[in-house]
Design a protein around this motif. Structure first.
Motif, short mmCIF file in Angstrom:
data_model
loop_
_atom_site.label_atom_id
_atom_site.label_comp_id
_atom_site.label_asym_id
_atom_site.label_seq_id
_atom_site.Cartn_x
_atom_site.Cartn_y
_atom_site.Cartn_z
N PHE A 1 14.41 5.17 -2.68
CA PHE A 1 12.98 4.88 -2.78
C PHE A 1 12.30 4.90 -1.41
N THR A 2 12.91 4.25 -0.43
CA THR A 2 12.31 4.26 0.92
C THR A 2 12.34 5.67 1.52
N SER A 3 13.34 6.46 1.16
CA SER A 3 13.39 7.85 1.64
C SER A 3 12.24 8.65 1.06
N ARG A 4 11.87 8.39 -0.20
CA ARG A 4 10.72 9.07 -0.80
C ARG A 4 9.43 8.73 -0.06
N ILE A 5 9.27 7.46 0.31
CA ILE A 5 8.08 7.06 1.06
C ILE A 5 8.03 7.75 2.41
N LYS A 6 9.16 7.81 3.07
CA LYS A 6 9.23 8.48 4.38
C LYS A 6 8.91 9.96 4.24
N ARG A 7 9.46 10.59 3.22
CA ARG A 7 9.28 12.03 3.05
C ARG A 7 7.86 12.38 2.63
N ARG A 8 7.29 11.62 1.71
CA ARG A 8 5.96 11.97 1.18
C ARG A 8 4.81 11.42 2.01
N LEU A 9 5.00 10.25 2.63
CA LEU A 9 3.91 9.62 3.39
C LEU A 9 4.15 9.58 4.89
N ASN A 10 5.36 9.98 5.32
CA ASN A 10 5.75 9.91 6.73
C ASN A 10 5.55 8.50 7.27
N ARG A 11 6.06 7.52 6.53
CA ARG A 11 5.84 6.12 6.86
C ARG A 11 7.13 5.34 6.72
N ASP A 12 7.42 4.49 7.69
CA ASP A 12 8.55 3.57 7.61
C ASP A 12 8.06 2.24 7.06
N ILE A 13 8.82 1.65 6.14
CA ILE A 13 8.43 0.37 5.56
C ILE A 13 9.45 -0.70 5.92
N ALA A 14 9.04 -1.94 5.88
CA ALA A 14 9.92 -3.05 6.21
C ALA A 14 10.55 -3.69 4.99
N ASP A 15 9.89 -3.59 3.82
CA ASP A 15 10.30 -4.34 2.64
C ASP A 15 10.23 -3.43 1.41
N SER A 16 11.37 -2.96 0.96
CA SER A 16 11.40 -2.03 -0.18
C SER A 16 10.96 -2.69 -1.48
N ALA A 17 11.22 -3.99 -1.64
CA ALA A 17 10.83 -4.69 -2.86
C ALA A 17 9.32 -4.77 -2.99
N ARG A 18 8.63 -5.02 -1.87
CA ARG A 18 7.17 -5.06 -1.88
C ARG A 18 6.59 -3.68 -2.20
N ALA A 19 7.19 -2.64 -1.62
CA ALA A 19 6.72 -1.29 -1.89
C ALA A 19 6.89 -0.93 -3.36
N ALA A 20 8.00 -1.37 -3.96
CA ALA A 20 8.23 -1.12 -5.38
C ALA A 20 7.17 -1.80 -6.24
N MET B 1 0.82 -1.20 0.00
CA MET B 1 0.00 0.00 0.00
C MET B 1 0.86 1.26 0.00
N SER B 2 2.01 1.21 0.67
CA SER B 2 2.87 2.40 0.71
C SER B 2 3.35 2.77 -0.68
N GLY B 3 3.81 1.78 -1.45
CA GLY B 3 4.25 2.05 -2.81
C GLY B 3 3.11 2.53 -3.68
N PHE B 4 1.95 1.90 -3.55
CA PHE B 4 0.77 2.27 -4.32
C PHE B 4 0.39 3.72 -4.04
N GLU B 5 0.32 4.07 -2.75
CA GLU B 5 -0.08 5.42 -2.37
C GLU B 5 0.98 6.46 -2.76
N LEU B 6 2.25 6.06 -2.73
CA LEU B 6 3.30 6.99 -3.14
C LEU B 6 3.13 7.38 -4.60
N PHE B 7 2.85 6.40 -5.46
CA PHE B 7 2.66 6.71 -6.87
C PHE B 7 1.51 7.70 -7.05
N LEU B 8 0.38 7.44 -6.39
CA LEU B 8 -0.79 8.31 -6.55
C LEU B 8 -0.49 9.73 -6.05
N LYS B 9 0.31 9.83 -5.00
CA LYS B 9 0.64 11.15 -4.46
C LYS B 9 1.61 11.89 -5.37
#
Length: 360
Positions: free
Chosen positions: A234-253, A1-9
């Motif tokens: 990529f994980t830094s973009r998620i943190k910056r845009r969604l303020n969210r830490d992720i466990a698996d960068s491949a899943r987010a991609a 969901m983090s990767g999905f939402e990042l794209f939409l944002k």
């Protein structure tokens, strides 16, 4: 969901308006069929992003058969998209078990050694990855000292490490993830001549960022197969845009690419997504540009992914990724779907006329 939402944002000005519906399949995904009924039958969703587990994915594939919905399979088993459970409207943007382990095998024969010890989790995921590595390693000219798989828990890990020490292989392939990966690497480093015995595996063995952080100083030197161009950025973009830490960068991609594919398909069909065949044709021809570079679908609707061998090194108080070698694009062979390699599905042919193992 983090990767999905990042794209939409990130693509808010260009992306079509999507209504996102979430349905919890419950503990261990036991309520998958109820969730499926609510989304597909009651809400009549046009795109469905499937559950993670193999059992729930199989239920979902059976459940959407004959329905007007495009299914994105998120489980990596080859049977679900390129294999015997494929459907005309199923797609995957998940690196399958073949792509997670097979490409590193010929590279290992050429660059590491000819004798391998194989280990990993004794479940469908670990065994599929171990099988594909073994097939590629043997075909490239390698041989095996032993293969010992480890069931849930860590009781057998010490036995595996001792067998590695006695077998004296040139390298160890370890198909572990999560807690088992952390436990195995720790035991391996302590008991199996860590400075002289190469350890390789799928990306999950040193998954960025969670597994890598847990392994700490024991992670450097392990070489794994990856599809991500720059997991840290990529994980830094998620943190910056969604303020969210992720466990698996491949899943987010993967989630990022799924959102991209859906948005392109909706734009390309002029929002006429009730015509399933048009949506499928639009998806089949897409170039999906994201954190894994440009991804395309093969004829079986599996992703064609750029792969690389990577290694993590400690630099100061943090990690730095080093790309050991780019291996190029990797497509999957036909595992029984029939659109690649076979003129028709193997199940439709007589036993006598069925083709042998598909060429890679």
């Amino acid at each position: 969901m983090s990767g999905f939402e990042l794209f939409l944002k990130e693509q808010a000005r260009r992306a079509p308006t999507l209504e996102l519906l979430r349905k919890d399949p419950g503990p261990d995904e036991k309520k998958t069929l109820e969730a499926l009924a609510a989304l597909v039958m009651n809400k009549e969703v046009q795109f469905l992003v499937g559950p993670l587990s193999l059992e729930a994915s199989e239920k979902t594939v059976h459940g959407v058969k004959g329905r007007k919905v495009v299914l994105f399979v998120t489980n990596p088993s080859v049977r679900l998209v390129a294999g015997e459970m494929c459907l005309p409207m199923s797609f995957s943007l998940c690196a399958n078990t073949y792509q997670r382990s097979h490409p590193i095998a010929p590279w290992a024969v050429k660059n590491v050694g000819l004798k391998a010890f194989i280990t990993g989790s004794d479940n469908w995921l670990g065994n599929e990855q171990a099988d594909f590595f073994a097939a590629g390693f043997e075909r490239a000219g390698g041989s095996f000292v032993d293969r010992i798989m480890v069931s849930k828990g860590g009781e057998k890990i010490k036995e595996v490490v001792e067998a590695v020490r006695k077998g004296k292989p040139d390298l160890v392939f370890a198909a572990f993830r999560g807690g088992q990966a952390v436990a195995f690497v720790k035991a391996f480093r302590e008991q199996a001549a860590p400075l002289s015995l190469p350890l390789i595996g799928p990306e999950a063995l040193v998954q960025f960022p969670q597994t890598l952080d847990r392994q700490g100083k024991e992670a450097p030197g392990i070489r794994t197969l990856s599809t991500l161009k720059n997991p840290q950025a990529f994980t830094s973009r998620i943190k910056r845009r969604l303020n969210r830490d992720i466990a698996d960068s491949a899943r987010a991609a993967e989630g990022y690419d799924i959102a991209n594919a859906i948005c392109q398909a909706v734009r390309g069909t002029g929002h006429a997504t009730n015509e399933l065949s048009e949506v499928v044709r639009e998806l089949e021809k897409l170039d999906i540009e994201g954190p894994r570079g440009v991804v395309r679908f093969d004829k079986n609707h599996e992703p064609i992914l750029e792969t690389m061998v990577q290694e993590w090194k400690i630099k100061g108080s943090s990690f730095e990724r080093h790309v050991v070698e780019n291996l190029g694009a990797v497509a999957s062979p036909d595992f029984g779907c029939g659109r690649v390699g076979f003129p028709k599905r193997p199940a439709m042919e007589s036993e006598e006329s069925q083709p042998g193992e598909p060429e890679e």
